[in-house]
Structures are given as C-alpha cells and as structure tokens.
Design a protein around this motif. Structure first.
Motif, PDB file in Angstrom:
ATOM      1  N   ARG A 119      -4.696 -33.938  12.739  1.00  0.00           N
ATOM      2  CA  ARG A 119      -5.163 -34.185  14.168  1.00  0.00           C
ATOM      3  C   ARG A 119      -3.770 -33.696  14.784  1.00  0.00           C
ATOM      4  NH1 ARG A 119      -3.403 -38.377  16.849  1.00  0.00           N
ATOM      5  NH2 ARG A 119      -1.255 -38.767  15.243  1.00  0.00           N
ATOM      6  N   LYS A 122      -5.745 -29.827  15.694  1.00  0.00           N
ATOM      7  CA  LYS A 122      -7.235 -29.857  15.888  1.00  0.00           C
ATOM      8  C   LYS A 122      -6.954 -30.345  17.932  1.00  0.00           C
ATOM      9  CE  LYS A 122     -12.279 -33.031  15.607  1.00  0.00           C
ATOM     10  NZ  LYS A 122     -11.740 -32.947  17.418  1.00  0.00           N
ATOM     11  N   ASP A 123      -6.325 -31.513  17.508  1.00  0.00           N
ATOM     12  CA  ASP A 123      -5.915 -31.470  19.321  1.00  0.00           C
ATOM     13  C   ASP A 123      -5.872 -29.983  19.673  1.00  0.00           C
ATOM     14  OD1 ASP A 123      -6.488 -34.300  18.476  1.00  0.00           O
ATOM     15  OD2 ASP A 123      -4.843 -35.109  18.890  1.00  0.00           O
ATOM     16  N   SER A 124      -4.820 -30.122  19.278  1.00  0.00           N
ATOM     17  CA  SER A 124      -4.037 -28.288  19.621  1.00  0.00           C
ATOM     18  C   SER A 124      -5.163 -27.489  20.095  1.00  0.00           C
ATOM     19  CB  SER A 124      -2.590 -27.963  19.140  1.00  0.00           C
ATOM     20  OG  SER A 124      -2.240 -26.430  19.772  1.00  0.00           O
ATOM     21  N   GLU A 125      -6.062 -26.970  19.038  1.00  0.00           N
ATOM     22  CA  GLU A 125      -7.085 -26.030  19.332  1.00  0.00           C
ATOM     23  C   GLU A 125      -8.283 -26.525  20.277  1.00  0.00           C
ATOM     24  OE1 GLU A 125      -8.689 -25.496  15.223  1.00  0.00           O
ATOM     25  OE2 GLU A 125      -6.294 -24.584  14.192  1.00  0.00           O
ATOM     26  N   ASP A 126      -8.458 -27.927  20.397  1.00  0.00           N
ATOM     27  CA  ASP A 126      -9.141 -28.322  20.966  1.00  0.00           C
ATOM     28  C   ASP A 126      -9.410 -27.598  22.991  1.00  0.00           C
ATOM     29  OD1 ASP A 126     -10.862 -29.046  18.926  1.00  0.00           O
ATOM     30  OD2 ASP A 126     -10.556 -31.090  18.943  1.00  0.00           O
ATOM     31  N   ARG A 127      -7.820 -27.701  23.204  1.00  0.00           N
ATOM     32  CA  ARG A 127      -6.938 -27.838  24.119  1.00  0.00           C
ATOM     33  C   ARG A 127      -7.030 -26.953  24.578  1.00  0.00           C
ATOM     34  NH1 ARG A 127      -2.301 -32.194  22.595  1.00  0.00           N
ATOM     35  NH2 ARG A 127      -3.491 -34.228  23.634  1.00  0.00           N
ATOM     36  N   SER A 129      -8.910 -23.878  23.901  1.00  0.00           N
ATOM     37  CA  SER A 129      -9.683 -22.915  23.351  1.00  0.00           C
ATOM     38  C   SER A 129     -10.961 -23.663  24.877  1.00  0.00           C
ATOM     39  CB  SER A 129     -11.194 -23.506  22.977  1.00  0.00           C
ATOM     40  OG  SER A 129     -11.405 -25.294  22.671  1.00  0.00           O
ATOM     41  N   SER A 130     -10.576 -25.128  25.484  1.00  0.00           N
ATOM     42  CA  SER A 130     -10.645 -25.421  26.931  1.00  0.00           C
ATOM     43  C   SER A 130      -9.975 -24.845  28.096  1.00  0.00           C
ATOM     44  CB  SER A 130     -10.060 -27.345  26.782  1.00  0.00           C
ATOM     45  OG  SER A 130     -10.473 -27.332  28.005  1.00  0.00           O
ATOM     46  N   ARG A 133     -11.436 -21.086  28.219  1.00  0.00           N
ATOM     47  CA  ARG A 133     -12.734 -20.892  28.044  1.00  0.00           C
ATOM     48  C   ARG A 133     -12.649 -21.363  30.168  1.00  0.00           C
ATOM     49  NH1 ARG A 133     -14.771 -24.029  25.617  1.00  0.00           N
ATOM     50  NH2 ARG A 133     -13.885 -26.319  26.542  1.00  0.00           N
TER      51      ARG A 133
END
Length: 147
Positions: A119, A122-127, A129-130, A133
């Motif tokens: 978890r 996943k949270d780290s990768e989402d942050r 990539s955001s 971007r």
C-alpha cells in the motif's frame, strides 16, 4: 555544598553576552546559562529576560572537567502538568492515521507487513507520478503540450 548535575540553586546574574548570561553560584563559582536555556519560547535578545544583578533559580545541566558549569533557567522551573493530565485534553487526530485505520477496517483486520508495504509503494508511486505530471507541465518538460 558541591555543585552536582540536576541540583537547583539560587544565583545572581553577573554578566550578559549575546549568547547567554553568567550566573554567580554559591561558593563563588560561576556558570553560564545559554540563551536557549533562558525561557521556553524563542529568545532573540537576552536583555528582554534578564538584567545584571537579577536573582535567578537555575538548574545545573552539566559540569565539565575544566570547571565550566552549564545552567538552565527554564529547566529549573517546575514543569507544568503533562497535556494528558489536563482536564479537557483531546489529543490531535492525525488524518493519515485515521485514513490508515479505515483501510484496516475495510479489510476486516490488521494488515501484515507485506500488505502495508504494498500500500505504501502504491501511494508513493501515485504521489510521485502526480508531482512529476504537475512540475513537468509547468516547466515545459518532456510531457508538456505546446501549442
């Protein structure tokens, strides 16, 4: 009476510098109260808190081999009751902590280490990539649209 670490003594301010105040202790010895040990809050100018000749209660925080004595005024004051002991105390609620608890409830129990790590990744990768971007589009990086 010998000067020992942890003892509280009465002293007289004999000198003030930009980094602290010298305090004469019983038996004629002198110690230094560093500016960071004068008050619980930030002290920009020690002259706002102490004057030469003031009688102060100090706590001995260290005695070096060469005879230098480190003193503290803020540690000599009685410590107020801890926050938990005060009436009406409510601890701060950490939003992330609450969010993590809701994840545990949704899964019906405690997470093991692998689940927590997955978890987190996943949270780290989402942050990440955001963040990439948003920063690349503002800098005109690779992914930015040009028109």
């Amino acid at each position: 009476m010998s000067i020992e670490v942890g003892s509280k003594l009465q002293g007289k301010v004999t000198g003030i510098t930009n980094f602290g105040a010298f305090v004469e202790l019983p038996e004629g010895s002198t110690g230094l109260v560093h500016i960071s040990e004068v008050a619980d809050n930030y002290v920009k100018d020690i002259n706002d808190h102490l004057k030469v000749g003031d009688q102060v209660e100090v706590k001995v925080i260290n005695v070096e081999k060469d005879g230098k004595i480190g003193l503290s005024i803020k540690k000599a004051k009685e410590q107020p009751q801890s926050r938990e002991g005060r009436e009406g105390y409510r601890p701060n609620r950490n939003r992330n902590h609450d969010r993590n608890r809701s994840h545990e409830r949704d899964r019906g129990g405690k997470e093991n280490f692998e689940q927590k790590m997955a978890r987190f990744l996943k949270d780290s990768e989402d942050r990440l990539s955001s963040l990439k971007r948003h920063t690349e589009s503002k800098r005109g990086g690779r992914g930015a649209r040009r028109g």
